[in-house]
Scaffold this active site. Structure first.
Site: not given
Length: 182
Positions: A63, A100
């Protein structure tokens, strides 16, 4: 056109429990469906960096490519792609990092930067900072300098922007979210 945080935030879609329970994913795809929002985002970044001292824009897979490439075009700067492992065809440097959700690897072509180059790195989101820190390490391994890390969203509670600043990399984000904010 001035930057409008309200417009940007209203278009970022929260997706609860994605990619795992307890996570609120910040989906930026609606921003790309709004010409007004895209113009505001690009204009804000262009105005911030139009007179800045840097030679290249680095964009992070995937992105970060969407904004980084447009800003590179608007500012007439070369674009350096930082890709997930196995996506670049020529000789690469690789850097491991924690996300994460686990471990990953980021790569860059060895001929993308030279000693003395000054790089502005773009991603969509600053969370734990792992991806941006890996890109910064790759920039340093190519003997170049990271000028700033920029993103659309920062999640400061996850500590990524602080880790970047602690490593000497200033950060800039268009908007911020708390972890529980819908």
């Amino acid at each position: 056109m001035p930057y409008d945080d309200f417009t940007i935030k209203t278009l970022i879609r929260p997706v609860v429990d994605f990619p795992k329970p307890g996570v609120i994913f910040r989906d930026i795809t609606p921003l790309f469906q709004s010409p007004r929002a895209m113009r505001m985002i690009v204009d804000t970044f262009v105005q911030r960096y139009i007179e800045a001292d840097f030679s290249h824009i680095g964009a992070l897979d995937a992105r970060g490519f969407l904004i980084g490439s447009i800003v590179a075009h608007e500012l007439n700067k070369p674009l350096v792609l930082f890709r997930k492992q196995g996506k670049l065809p020529a000789e690469v440097l690789t850097e491991s990092y924690q996300t994460e959700y686990g471990e990953a690897r980021l790569e860059v072509h060895t001929d993308s930067l030279c000693e003395g180059d000054r790089v502005l790195i773009f991603d969509d989101l600053i969370a734990t900072g792992g991806t941006l820190l890996a890109a910064a390490q790759l920039v340093r391994r190519l003997r170049a300098t990271v000028v700033e890390a920029a993103a659309i969203i920062d999640l400061p509670e996850l500590g990524g922007s602080q880790k970047l600043m602690d490593s000497g990399i200033p950060t800039f984000a268009l908007t911020y979210y708390s972890l529980t904010e819908q």
